[in-house]
Design a protein around this motif. Structure first.
Motif, short mmCIF file in Angstrom:
data_model
loop_
_atom_site.label_atom_id
_atom_site.label_comp_id
_atom_site.label_asym_id
_atom_site.label_seq_id
_atom_site.Cartn_x
_atom_site.Cartn_y
_atom_site.Cartn_z
N TRP A 68 69.52 -14.56 -8.26
CA TRP A 68 68.33 -13.81 -8.89
C TRP A 68 67.88 -14.17 -10.34
O TRP A 68 67.01 -13.74 -10.94
CB TRP A 68 68.63 -12.32 -8.59
CG TRP A 68 68.64 -11.80 -7.19
CD1 TRP A 68 69.74 -11.60 -6.66
CD2 TRP A 68 67.36 -11.50 -6.50
NE1 TRP A 68 69.34 -11.28 -5.29
CE2 TRP A 68 68.05 -11.12 -5.29
CE3 TRP A 68 66.17 -11.31 -6.81
CZ2 TRP A 68 67.13 -10.83 -4.19
CZ3 TRP A 68 65.27 -11.07 -5.81
CH2 TRP A 68 65.87 -10.80 -4.48
N LYS A 69 68.57 -15.22 -10.78
CA LYS A 69 68.28 -15.60 -12.15
C LYS A 69 67.14 -16.29 -12.17
O LYS A 69 66.57 -17.20 -11.36
CB LYS A 69 69.48 -16.73 -12.62
CG LYS A 69 69.18 -17.23 -13.86
CD LYS A 69 70.41 -18.09 -14.39
CE LYS A 69 70.33 -18.62 -16.04
NZ LYS A 69 71.27 -19.30 -16.39
N GLY A 70 66.33 -16.10 -12.90
CA GLY A 70 64.83 -16.45 -12.83
C GLY A 70 63.67 -15.61 -12.46
O GLY A 70 62.57 -15.87 -12.69
N VAL A 71 64.14 -14.73 -11.62
CA VAL A 71 63.16 -13.82 -10.93
C VAL A 71 62.79 -12.89 -11.99
O VAL A 71 63.48 -11.98 -12.44
CB VAL A 71 63.65 -13.35 -9.70
CG1 VAL A 71 62.73 -12.54 -8.99
CG2 VAL A 71 64.16 -14.49 -8.77
N PRO A 72 61.36 -12.53 -12.24
CA PRO A 72 60.84 -11.66 -13.02
C PRO A 72 61.40 -10.07 -12.75
O PRO A 72 61.46 -9.82 -11.62
CB PRO A 72 59.27 -11.84 -12.75
CG PRO A 72 59.10 -13.11 -12.10
CD PRO A 72 60.09 -13.59 -11.50
N PRO A 73 61.85 -9.43 -13.80
CA PRO A 73 62.16 -8.05 -13.55
C PRO A 73 61.35 -7.25 -12.76
O PRO A 73 62.01 -6.62 -11.87
CB PRO A 73 62.57 -7.52 -15.26
CG PRO A 73 62.71 -8.99 -15.92
CD PRO A 73 61.73 -9.92 -15.32
N ASN A 74 59.99 -7.39 -12.75
CA ASN A 74 59.05 -6.45 -12.32
C ASN A 74 59.20 -6.82 -10.67
O ASN A 74 59.41 -5.92 -9.95
CB ASN A 74 57.47 -6.91 -12.58
CG ASN A 74 57.31 -6.38 -13.94
OD1 ASN A 74 58.24 -5.75 -14.70
ND2 ASN A 74 55.81 -6.33 -14.28
N ASP A 75 59.62 -8.18 -10.32
CA ASP A 75 59.65 -8.49 -9.03
C ASP A 75 60.97 -8.06 -8.30
O ASP A 75 60.98 -7.57 -7.34
CB ASP A 75 59.71 -10.06 -8.70
CG ASP A 75 58.14 -10.29 -9.07
OD1 ASP A 75 57.15 -9.65 -8.94
OD2 ASP A 75 57.91 -11.85 -9.31
N ARG A 76 62.07 -7.96 -9.20
CA ARG A 76 63.51 -7.66 -8.88
C ARG A 76 63.41 -6.12 -8.65
O ARG A 76 64.07 -5.63 -7.47
CB ARG A 76 64.54 -7.91 -9.87
CG ARG A 76 64.71 -9.44 -9.72
CD ARG A 76 65.86 -9.66 -10.72
NE ARG A 76 65.52 -10.09 -12.01
CZ ARG A 76 65.83 -9.38 -13.16
NH1 ARG A 76 66.57 -8.32 -12.88
NH2 ARG A 76 65.48 -9.57 -14.47
N VAL A 77 62.81 -5.32 -9.59
CA VAL A 77 62.95 -3.79 -9.26
C VAL A 77 61.98 -3.33 -8.08
O VAL A 77 62.25 -2.46 -7.50
CB VAL A 77 62.37 -3.18 -10.71
CG1 VAL A 77 60.95 -3.30 -11.03
CG2 VAL A 77 62.82 -1.49 -10.49
N MET A 266 60.20 -2.19 -16.11
CA MET A 266 61.14 -2.98 -16.13
C MET A 266 62.31 -2.55 -16.07
O MET A 266 62.58 -1.33 -15.93
CB MET A 266 61.02 -3.57 -17.85
CG MET A 266 59.81 -4.35 -18.05
SD MET A 266 59.62 -5.94 -17.43
CE MET A 266 60.36 -6.81 -18.44
N PHE A 267 63.45 -3.36 -15.53
CA PHE A 267 64.83 -2.77 -15.33
C PHE A 267 65.38 -2.45 -16.67
O PHE A 267 64.94 -2.88 -17.97
CB PHE A 267 65.90 -3.89 -14.86
CG PHE A 267 65.76 -3.97 -13.46
CD1 PHE A 267 66.54 -2.97 -12.60
CD2 PHE A 267 65.25 -5.01 -12.69
CE1 PHE A 267 66.77 -2.77 -11.48
CE2 PHE A 267 65.38 -5.04 -11.23
CZ PHE A 267 66.14 -3.91 -10.80
#
Length: 267
Positions: A68-77, A266-267
């Motif tokens: 998940w490195k490099g994936v934008p926080p908005n997309d992860r959350v 954001m996270f």
């Protein structure tokens, strides 16, 4: 048959964490395909060509590490919210089970046995309730492959044939089954549930926990809760006075849950 998918968060012998959580959800066997079909589109956001290569894990998704490195926080959350929000699907009728142990209250060697006993007996109690309603169902526990595999299988055999502190497991079809989480979206969902319950108790981060809390199993006289929690009074007091999150979670994507979209935090 009802399937109980479980995962743990916070190792029983790791001094860097104060809590151990064994948690997940149960689902009727005929509903597993439909739940997976709702999780797969979330994975496709991150790889349209090979969505099966995307694996949902709580800690890497929150911290942006590993795959998940490099994936934008908005997309992860948003992915976390969309998967946890599937608990609200009334057609699936998912039920959450969890045992939370504050590790200083227990010997490290008894943490796994105690947590599995609590969750397994709770799930067995739910199946017993169904039996009394003339709906006999068997249960099967499915966990991520780990170093606990042999011990949990032994515990399950003992609880079924010898008994545990609250009786015997009478409604299980077989000893627990262990799968590679890479191959199972439902194990991955159990991972997210366990992680965000752990995160609530360990760090006071209530955002994921608030999505999970309404769906703890409720059954029997009382009714009985699917959450078994053994923590100190100090922990209860701390969690009762948590402030509102600085960065609240967004609403679920409308395709998954019928709610209005909100600004992604954001996270």
């Amino acid at each position: 048959m009802h399937l109980l998918y479980l995962d743990e968060s916070g190792h029983s012998h790791d001094p860097s964490s104060e809590f151990f959580v064994l948690a997940g959800f149960s689902i009727f066997e005929r509903q597993t395909h439909w739940l997976e079909a709702q999780i797969d589109p979330v994975a496709a956001r991150f790889s349209s060509t090979n969505p099966r290569d995307i694996e949902f894990h709580g800690n890497p998704m929150r911290s942006g590490n590993g795959a998940w490195k490099g994936v934008p926080p908005n997309d992860r959350v948003q992915a976390v919210v969309d998967i946890l929000s599937l608990l609200a699907d009334k057609q699936l009728q998912l039920k959450v089970y969890a045992c939370v142990l504050e590790k200083k209250l227990f010997s490290p060697n008894e943490i796994l046995a105690r947590s599995f006993e609590e969750v397994a007996s709770c799930f067995d109690g739910y199946l017993k309730t169904l039996y009394k309603k003339k709906n006999p169902q068997r249960g099967l526990v499915i966990l991520d492959k780990s170093s606990y595999e042999e011990r949990i299988q032994t515990l399950s055999h003992v609880f079924k044939h010898v008994g545990h502190a609250n009786g015997q497991l009478r409604n299980f079809a077989e000893v627990p089954l262990f799968l590679d989480s890479k191959a199972s979206r439902l194990i991955q969902m159990a991972d997210l549930i366990a992680y965000w319950i752990f995160r609530h108790y360990q760090s006071g981060d209530q955002r994921g926990y608030n999505l999970i809390k309404p769906y703890f199993a409720r059954y029997g006289v009382g009714p009985v809760s699917g959450l078994r929690c053994h923590v100190t009074q100090e922990t209860d007091t701390r969690l009762a006075s948590l402030p509102l999150p600085t960065h609240p979670f967004p609403m679920a994507t409308p395709k998954l849950i019928s709610t209005k979209p909100d600004q992604i935090s954001m996270f």
